[in-house]
Design a protein around this motif. Sequence first.
Motif: not given
Length: 313
Positions: A46-47, A49, A70, A73-75, A132
């Motif tokens: 899951s992102n 952003g 968004d 790009g933290y996932q 993030y």
Amino acid sequence: MPEIITPSVLDAIFQSFNFTFNNAFGAVTPTWNKIAMEVKSTTSASNYGWLGQMPRIREWVGDRVIGSLDSYGYQIRNKTWESTISLKREQIEDDTYGLFSPAVARLGRSVALFPDELCFGLLGKGFTQACYDGQNFFDTNHPVKDENGNDTFVSNVQAGSGAPWFLIDTTQGFMPIIYQLRRAFGFVSKTDPNQSDRVFLANEFVYGTDGRCNVGFGLWQIIYASKQPLNRANFRAARQAMINLKADYGRPLGVKPTLLVCGPTLEQTARDLIKSQYLPVDGSPGVINASGIGMIENTDRDIVDIFMSPWLG
């Protein structure tokens, strides 16, 4: 007379173990929600952003100003976890499988506590793992834009070398740690002699649990960490630094710490600091002089709640 291993016998054993597992699971009160929030996941990852890009209210002049959700790009990628135990065929034949109930109960308890282990374990790693914005979760250089839109840097950490302690604002509708759940843990078995290679090759009936989940960092703005000694001066400095935090363009965040989190070595220190009516003149927690001589009023008494997690040990 030896037990004849029939499908009904195996089903009865499974139902008994399943009841023991779930009973032990339900008897545990997990504490991960003290610092984390649960987010349901429907994919392999899951992102997040939108972290750090929460919009603010402005006067509507001209067209709407659309804020991007968004930008980062933290996932968080889900992981699969398991724990398995086996039961020898002879133990079923000899009707001694009931001796394994404590092991099954311990398995259920371990599953219930696993989110605690993950969440508090990640919290302790926040000094060296990135969130993030690309900085360590606890860092002196989190990028924030000032009133004029220029990049500046702020801190959410007191550097030091002691046991860590943390201040958290639990009222923001979000928590500093994300517990991402893809598939809840359940009790499963593999016991069919005609289908299980384990039964055929190793003469064992297998029982276990598995699930999919993971943890990640949320907003660094609602938590402040310290490895300095836990005393009045450092507590006040950390609390004030947290209150002074601003969002982009100089907007106050309105953060106010409500919870002090620590490990076992600092629990009594935290209680002395926050719960005592009086403190020594130097503001350090310690044994209180009953006469009150050399003591000062503790104006920080009960200003936050205290929580100790053994996973921070």
